[in-house]
Write a protein that holds these residues in place. Structure first.
Motif, PDB file in Angstrom:
ATOM      1  N   LEU A   1       0.808  -1.216   0.000  1.00  0.00           N
ATOM      2  CA  LEU A   1       0.000   0.000   0.000  1.00  0.00           C
ATOM      3  C   LEU A   1       0.845   1.272   0.000  1.00  0.00           C
ATOM      4  O   LEU A   1       0.324   2.369   0.178  1.00  0.00           O
ATOM      5  N   GLY A   2       2.146   1.120  -0.207  1.00  0.00           N
ATOM      6  CA  GLY A   2       3.011   2.285  -0.300  1.00  0.00           C
ATOM      7  C   GLY A   2       3.363   2.912   1.027  1.00  0.00           C
ATOM      8  O   GLY A   2       3.729   4.089   1.093  1.00  0.00           O
ATOM      9  N   ARG A   3       3.284   2.131   2.095  1.00  0.00           N
ATOM     10  CA  ARG A   3       3.630   2.628   3.413  1.00  0.00           C
ATOM     11  C   ARG A   3       5.034   2.153   3.800  1.00  0.00           C
ATOM     12  O   ARG A   3       5.517   1.143   3.323  1.00  0.00           O
ATOM     13  N   VAL A   4       5.648   2.885   4.693  1.00  0.00           N
ATOM     14  CA  VAL A   4       6.988   2.524   5.159  1.00  0.00           C
ATOM     15  C   VAL A   4       6.896   1.293   6.052  1.00  0.00           C
ATOM     16  O   VAL A   4       6.034   1.219   6.937  1.00  0.00           O
ATOM     17  N   ALA A   5       7.782   0.332   5.824  1.00  0.00           N
ATOM     18  CA  ALA A   5       7.887  -0.838   6.694  1.00  0.00           C
ATOM     19  C   ALA A   5       9.199  -0.758   7.454  1.00  0.00           C
ATOM     20  O   ALA A   5      10.276  -0.677   6.853  1.00  0.00           O
ATOM     21  N   ILE A   6       9.094  -0.775   8.774  1.00  0.00           N
ATOM     22  CA  ILE A   6      10.261  -0.783   9.662  1.00  0.00           C
ATOM     23  C   ILE A   6      10.189  -2.087  10.445  1.00  0.00           C
ATOM     24  O   ILE A   6       9.221  -2.315  11.172  1.00  0.00           O
TER      25      ILE A   6
ATOM     26  N   ALA B   1      10.023   9.415   3.161  1.00  0.00           N
ATOM     27  CA  ALA B   1       9.070   8.362   3.518  1.00  0.00           C
ATOM     28  C   ALA B   1       8.168   8.024   2.337  1.00  0.00           C
ATOM     29  O   ALA B   1       7.911   6.846   2.053  1.00  0.00           O
ATOM     30  N   ARG B   2       7.691   9.034   1.630  1.00  0.00           N
ATOM     31  CA  ARG B   2       6.836   8.775   0.468  1.00  0.00           C
ATOM     32  C   ARG B   2       7.607   8.049  -0.639  1.00  0.00           C
ATOM     33  O   ARG B   2       7.085   7.123  -1.269  1.00  0.00           O
TER      34      ARG B   2
ATOM     35  N   ARG C   1       6.853   4.316  -2.183  1.00  0.00           N
ATOM     36  CA  ARG C   1       6.646   4.040  -3.617  1.00  0.00           C
ATOM     37  C   ARG C   1       7.548   2.905  -4.089  1.00  0.00           C
ATOM     38  O   ARG C   1       7.105   2.028  -4.835  1.00  0.00           O
ATOM     39  N   ARG C   2       8.806   2.913  -3.647  1.00  0.00           N
ATOM     40  CA  ARG C   2       9.716   1.821  -4.033  1.00  0.00           C
ATOM     41  C   ARG C   2       9.242   0.502  -3.455  1.00  0.00           C
ATOM     42  O   ARG C   2       9.311  -0.545  -4.112  1.00  0.00           O
ATOM     43  N   ALA C   3       8.758   0.539  -2.232  1.00  0.00           N
ATOM     44  CA  ALA C   3       8.261  -0.679  -1.586  1.00  0.00           C
ATOM     45  C   ALA C   3       7.079  -1.258  -2.347  1.00  0.00           C
ATOM     46  O   ALA C   3       7.021  -2.465  -2.623  1.00  0.00           O
ATOM     47  N   SER C   4       6.125  -0.405  -2.700  1.00  0.00           N
ATOM     48  CA  SER C   4       4.939  -0.867  -3.411  1.00  0.00           C
ATOM     49  C   SER C   4       5.313  -1.453  -4.768  1.00  0.00           C
ATOM     50  O   SER C   4       4.814  -2.517  -5.162  1.00  0.00           O
TER      51      SER C   4
END
Length: 376
Positions: free
Chosen positions: A276-281, A342-343, A347-350
């Protein structure tokens, strides 16, 4: 609907292994195969309209005589087979190629459960971490088959629906008290958040912990709730059962999913956040490393420590991670201070998850393996 392949599990339940079978079914469908589904115990029907719409029409009464994929854990096999045999599926099991697709959360697979896996023709492992745990323990083929992570929202819910402050930097974590909560390590996430609040006393910060299980007398639950209460309006716990659509929207309403877990078999929470394009820590250890990379997520330093007695199943000789709370605070502060970074990370994560762990990408891996079996 194909009679050649049946998936076995709990497609209507609100548990992790239920999402496991739902994910596998969606992956096959995305690859062009609509399979049958066996709901082993017939529980939880009609509770979630989205599940009923998607999976209800595909429930079948018996195993396939050709191929069956069991999305269950080893400790459930005996009970499940007893139920299935009562439906007249014994002959189908004996003639079919039967695959089990279990979860496991530590680096060594328990020998008593390994003997149960030997009843199947092969084992699919949702992560490389699980594959490395199971492979030395069984004689059957162990194939690394990732889970698909693709989310569909039937409607959009904003922060107001969950009572989340509109302009806050929101961190989220979810877990189940009834499933060895020490492995999920929820108090470490709160410890990190409390330290972040101390570092940024005027920042608009908000923590959400979604949890279930455990009664009011559970000391761990009482400790968690006391910590949440002490944070006042900066934190909330969510204990009511959410629909699948609400769960996915809750992740969408957060800025970061923070998991200081000790060990994960796969790590669906961080994976869904990344989708969903959120940061995962999350802790730099175990199954989440299949999809969490330094380019797509923030990995928390850790050291391996022995698993305490009574902290998890079969703890003897096992280790798991102790995540650095200090490093987690540093990473959270970095995201708070630099929303543009963060954004971009989200985006890279998604993009990474949608490329490598989409339903179609995983479904094609599934079907390629089944094609190889058909040619053998």
């Amino acid at each position: 609907m194909s009679d050649d392949l049946v998936l076995v599990g709990h497609p209507f339940s609100a548990i992790g292994m239920a999402e496991h079978v739902r994910s596998a079914w969606r992956a096959f469908k995305a690859a062009g195969i609509t399979t049958g589904l066996i709901d082993i115990y017939g529980l939880d029907r009609n509770k979630d309209p989205d599940f009923e719409r998607d999976f209800g029409p595909h429930v079948v009464p018996k195993l396939s005589p050709k191929t069956n994929l069991f999305c269950i854990n080893a400790n459930e096999v005996e009970q499940a087979m007893g139920v299935l045999e009562a439906t007249g599926s014994k002959a189908a099991f004996e003639s079919a190629h039967n695959i089990i697709y279990p979860a496991w959360e530590l680096s060594k697979y328990p020998e008593p459960w390994a003997r149960i896996l030997e009843r199947f023709d092969e084992v699919w492992a949702p992560s490389d971490f699980i594959a490395q745990a199971i492979a030395p323990a069984v004689s059957k083929p162990v194939i690394h088959m990732p889970l698909a992570v693709e989310l569909t929202l039937s409607s959009f819910l904003g922060r107001r629906a969950f009572g989340i402050p509109e302009h806050a930097f929101v961190v989220l974590f979810s877990f189940d008290f009834s499933s060895f909560s020490e492995r999920k390590n929820p108090l470490a996430m709160l410890d990190a958040f409390e330290r972040l609040c101390a570092l940024r006393p005027t920042a608009p910060l908000h923590a959400i912990v979604k949890y279930k299980g455990g009664d009011d007398r559970n000391p761990a639950r009482k400790a968690l709730e006391a910590r949440l209460a002490a944070l006042g309006g900066r934190a909330q716990g969510i204990t009511r059962e959410l629909s699948d659509n609400e769960n996915k929207n809750l992740i969408r309403c957060a800025d970061a999913f923070v998991s200081l877990h000790r060990s994960e078999g796969f790590g669906r929470g961080p994976a869904e956040a990344m989708t969903l394009g959120r940061v995962a820590i999350a802790t730099n250890y175990s199954g989440n490393l299949d999809f969490m990379t330094p380019e797509t997520s923030l990995l928390v330093d850790c050291e391996l420590v022995p698993v305490p007695e009574d902290a998890y199943l079969f703890p003897q000789g096992q280790v798991w991670a102790d995540a650095s709370v200090e490093h987690a605070v540093e990473l959270m502060a970095r995201m708070l201070d630099d929303p543009a970074e963060a954004r971009a990370l989200g985006r890279r994560a998604s993009r990474h998850i949608r490329t490598h762990f989409s339903a179609r990408a995983v479904g094609l891996r599934y079907t390629a393996r089944l094609d190889d079996l058909a040619k053998a």
